[in-house]
Design a protein around this motif. Structure first.
Motif, PDB file in Angstrom:
ATOM      1  N   THR A 242       1.014 -22.719  11.570  1.00 22.09           N
ATOM      2  CA  THR A 242       1.173 -21.928  12.785  1.00 22.09           C
ATOM      3  C   THR A 242       2.280 -22.332  13.701  1.00 22.09           C
ATOM      4  OG1 THR A 242      -1.138 -21.356  12.836  1.00 22.09           O
ATOM      5  CG2 THR A 242      -0.187 -21.203  14.943  1.00 22.09           C
TER       6      THR A 242
ATOM      7  N   ALA B 281       4.007 -14.160   6.571  1.00 24.33           N
ATOM      8  CA  ALA B 281       3.811 -14.500   8.154  1.00 24.33           C
ATOM      9  C   ALA B 281       3.330 -13.186   8.804  1.00 24.33           C
ATOM     10  CB  ALA B 281       4.842 -14.980   8.792  1.00 24.33           C
ATOM     11  N   THR B 282       2.524 -13.495   9.738  1.00 24.88           N
ATOM     12  CA  THR B 282       2.156 -12.535  10.809  1.00 24.88           C
ATOM     13  C   THR B 282       2.645 -12.974  12.306  1.00 24.88           C
ATOM     14  OG1 THR B 282       0.313 -11.859   9.258  1.00 24.88           O
ATOM     15  CG2 THR B 282       0.194 -11.417  11.703  1.00 24.88           C
TER      16      THR B 282
ATOM     17  N   ALA C  48       5.755 -19.378   8.957  1.00 21.67           N
ATOM     18  CA  ALA C  48       5.561 -19.320  10.402  1.00 21.67           C
ATOM     19  C   ALA C  48       6.799 -20.114  11.054  1.00 21.67           C
ATOM     20  CB  ALA C  48       4.146 -19.879  10.838  1.00 21.67           C
TER      21      ALA C  48
ATOM     22  N   PHE D 205       3.321 -17.132  15.269  1.00 15.53           N
ATOM     23  CA  PHE D 205       3.512 -16.874  13.940  1.00 15.53           C
ATOM     24  C   PHE D 205       2.441 -17.437  12.956  1.00 15.53           C
ATOM     25  CE2 PHE D 205       7.537 -15.920  15.863  1.00 15.53           C
ATOM     26  CZ  PHE D 205       8.161 -14.870  15.179  1.00 15.53           C
ATOM     27  N   ASP D 206       1.813 -16.906  12.051  1.00 17.33           N
ATOM     28  CA  ASP D 206       0.827 -17.448  11.132  1.00 17.33           C
ATOM     29  C   ASP D 206       1.367 -17.227   9.726  1.00 17.33           C
ATOM     30  OD1 ASP D 206      -1.282 -18.748  12.832  1.00 17.33           O
ATOM     31  OD2 ASP D 206      -1.232 -16.884  13.804  1.00 17.33           O
ATOM     32  N   GLY D 207       1.230 -18.486   8.981  1.00 14.20           N
ATOM     33  CA  GLY D 207       1.371 -18.027   7.319  1.00 14.20           C
ATOM     34  C   GLY D 207       2.626 -18.937   7.130  1.00 14.20           C
TER      35      GLY D 207
END
Length: 143
Positions: free
Chosen positions: A2, A81-82, A109, A104-106
């Motif tokens: 993250t 990523a999200t 990120a 950002f997550d993934g």
């Protein structure tokens, strides 16, 4: 992994005024000088999707959280990523703390945070101040 950046302002604006700007898509490009436009099919609600354009190609957004007068979030799916934009309103003794974030997550990120997140994060103070200032102005009859 993250990656996140946030910015907060304490204000005397009413929660409904701030939340109203978050859910009125016509105000987004007014409050965020980097945003060109946003379009969502139908009303703003959890699960509603549309597109947003800021700089590069238009990106698909989906609203993931809407808690009246408390929180709003939407996300953009990226490769591995999200990207999400959490917004929150917290009651304090001296008023409300308004917070906007970029997250950002993934697996990618960190890379997305370094490449584009820093510039988005650098713009958060101006956007939060614009939302708060315009919410206060609207409460006093000055749009």
């Amino acid at each position: 992994m993250t990656w996140i950046r946030t910015y907060s302002v304490v204000t005397t604006a009413a929660a409904s005024s701030v939340y109203g700007r978050w859910t009125d898509l016509d105000t987004w490009a007014i409050d965020d000088a980097d945003l060109q436009w946003v379009q969502v099919e139908g009303p703003v609600r959890v699960g509603a999707s549309g597109k947003v354009k800021s700089g590069g190609p238009a990106q698909k957004i989906t609203f993931t959280e809407l808690v009246p007068n408390r929180a709003m979030n939407f996300e953009i799916k990226l490769p591995l990523a999200t990207l999400s934009f959490p917004h929150s309103i917290e009651k304090l003794d001296e008023g409300l703390r308004i917070t906007h974030g970029v997250r950002f997550d993934g697996p990618l990120a960190g890379l997305f945070g370094a490449v584009v997140g820093r510039s988005i994060g650098a713009g958060l103070p101006a956007v939060v101040r614009a939302v708060v200032d315009r919410a206060v102005a609207a409460e006093h009859g000055n749009s």
